[in-house]
Write a protein that holds these residues in place. Sequence first.
Motif, PDB file in Angstrom:
ATOM      1  N   GLY A 183      55.093  36.893  86.540  1.00 46.63           N
ATOM      2  CA  GLY A 183      54.867  35.647  85.801  1.00 46.63           C
ATOM      3  C   GLY A 183      55.117  34.366  86.560  1.00 46.63           C
ATOM      4  N   SER A 238      50.824  24.548  78.647  1.00 46.07           N
ATOM      5  CA  SER A 238      50.030  24.308  77.434  1.00 46.07           C
ATOM      6  C   SER A 238      50.609  23.195  76.561  1.00 46.07           C
ATOM      7  CB  SER A 238      49.907  25.595  76.616  1.00 46.07           C
ATOM      8  OG  SER A 238      51.141  25.926  76.005  1.00 46.07           O
ATOM      9  N   ASP A 274      44.367  35.203  89.044  1.00 42.77           N
ATOM     10  CA  ASP A 274      44.263  36.286  88.063  1.00 42.77           C
ATOM     11  C   ASP A 274      44.760  37.615  88.617  1.00 42.77           C
ATOM     12  OD1 ASP A 274      43.241  34.582  86.115  1.00 42.77           O
ATOM     13  OD2 ASP A 274      41.143  35.055  86.580  1.00 42.77           O
ATOM     14  N   LYS A 289      59.896  35.506  80.864  1.00 41.70           N
ATOM     15  CA  LYS A 289      58.708  36.100  80.242  1.00 41.70           C
ATOM     16  C   LYS A 289      57.507  35.773  81.132  1.00 41.70           C
ATOM     17  CE  LYS A 289      59.042  33.976  76.310  1.00 41.70           C
ATOM     18  NZ  LYS A 289      58.830  33.502  74.955  1.00 41.70           N
ATOM     19  N   THR A 290      56.538  36.680  81.208  1.00 42.69           N
ATOM     20  CA  THR A 290      55.369  36.437  82.059  1.00 42.69           C
ATOM     21  C   THR A 290      54.545  35.244  81.577  1.00 42.69           C
ATOM     22  OG1 THR A 290      54.066  38.067  80.817  1.00 42.69           O
ATOM     23  CG2 THR A 290      55.157  38.832  82.836  1.00 42.69           C
ATOM     24  N   SER A 291      54.721  34.840  80.338  1.00 46.14           N
ATOM     25  CA  SER A 291      53.953  33.717  79.787  1.00 46.14           C
ATOM     26  C   SER A 291      54.687  32.381  79.897  1.00 46.14           C
ATOM     27  CB  SER A 291      53.620  33.996  78.325  1.00 46.14           C
ATOM     28  OG  SER A 291      54.821  34.112  77.570  1.00 46.14           O
ATOM     29  N   SER A 292      55.858  32.344  80.510  1.00 46.31           N
ATOM     30  CA  SER A 292      56.675  31.122  80.514  1.00 46.31           C
ATOM     31  C   SER A 292      55.946  29.914  81.084  1.00 46.31           C
ATOM     32  CB  SER A 292      57.982  31.353  81.283  1.00 46.31           C
ATOM     33  OG  SER A 292      58.791  32.272  80.604  1.00 46.31           O
ATOM     34  N   TYR A 293      55.297  30.058  82.237  1.00 46.43           N
ATOM     35  CA  TYR A 293      54.640  28.901  82.858  1.00 46.43           C
ATOM     36  C   TYR A 293      53.354  28.513  82.131  1.00 46.43           C
ATOM     37  CZ  TYR A 293      58.111  29.127  86.509  1.00 46.43           C
ATOM     38  OH  TYR A 293      59.316  29.119  87.173  1.00 46.43           O
ATOM     39  N   SER A 294      52.619  29.493  81.592  1.00 46.10           N
ATOM     40  CA  SER A 294      51.418  29.130  80.839  1.00 46.10           C
ATOM     41  C   SER A 294      51.811  28.420  79.543  1.00 46.10           C
ATOM     42  CB  SER A 294      50.546  30.351  80.566  1.00 46.10           C
ATOM     43  OG  SER A 294      51.244  31.323  79.838  1.00 46.10           O
ATOM     44  N   THR A 295      52.903  28.850  78.931  1.00 46.19           N
ATOM     45  CA  THR A 295      53.395  28.164  77.734  1.00 46.19           C
ATOM     46  C   THR A 295      53.835  26.746  78.076  1.00 46.19           C
ATOM     47  OG1 THR A 295      54.095  30.255  76.744  1.00 46.19           O
ATOM     48  CG2 THR A 295      55.126  28.236  75.888  1.00 46.19           C
ATOM     49  N   TRP A 296      54.564  26.600  79.191  1.00 46.92           N
ATOM     50  CA  TRP A 296      55.015  25.279  79.623  1.00 46.92           C
ATOM     51  C   TRP A 296      53.820  24.352  79.838  1.00 46.92           C
ATOM     52  CZ3 TRP A 296      54.110  22.607  84.221  1.00 46.92           C
ATOM     53  CH2 TRP A 296      54.862  21.436  84.389  1.00 46.92           C
TER      54      TRP A 296
END
Length: 165
Positions: free
Chosen positions: A117, A51, A81, A42-49
């Motif tokens: 991502g 966070s 970005d 998912k494109t959010s995987s690293y931002s979730t990790w």
Amino acid sequence: MGSRTGLIGWLGIVVAIILVRGATAATDYEVGDSLGWTVPPKTSSYSTWASTKTFYLGDKLSFNWTTGTHTVAEVSKDEYDSCTKVSSYIGSPVIFTPPSTGSYYFICTVDDHCTRGQKLAFTVVSTPTVGSPPAESPTSSASPLSVGALFAVLSTSVIYLLLGF
């Protein structure tokens, strides 16, 4: 009575030293945990990790991948970005130790990996000091070292009181 007071004083000093050492211990992170540094599901995987972590000065972040498949480039926020490809990147493995507090941005410069991502942004805060409230994070909990030290002191105190020292 004086020897018991002296012993309790020494125990307090030992506990303080243990707590100070535990509070300033650096943490080694593998970026993405078991996922490693790869194109994520998912494109959010690293931002979730990121966070779920609180990063402090002295922590180390390891970017691990199979050589030739990815890169790591530290970039500006605008480059992060927009997934701007840069020519300066580092081969595997990369162990990054933040030199100061603030925000850091990393991307993979291979093909469309960044837009899919494979990029990481995180903020580093100063090392906590003993007595200051801990930074909150979704996975924060009491340090095992602190709990162990408290248990040792309480156990030792009970034993000394029961034995009449």
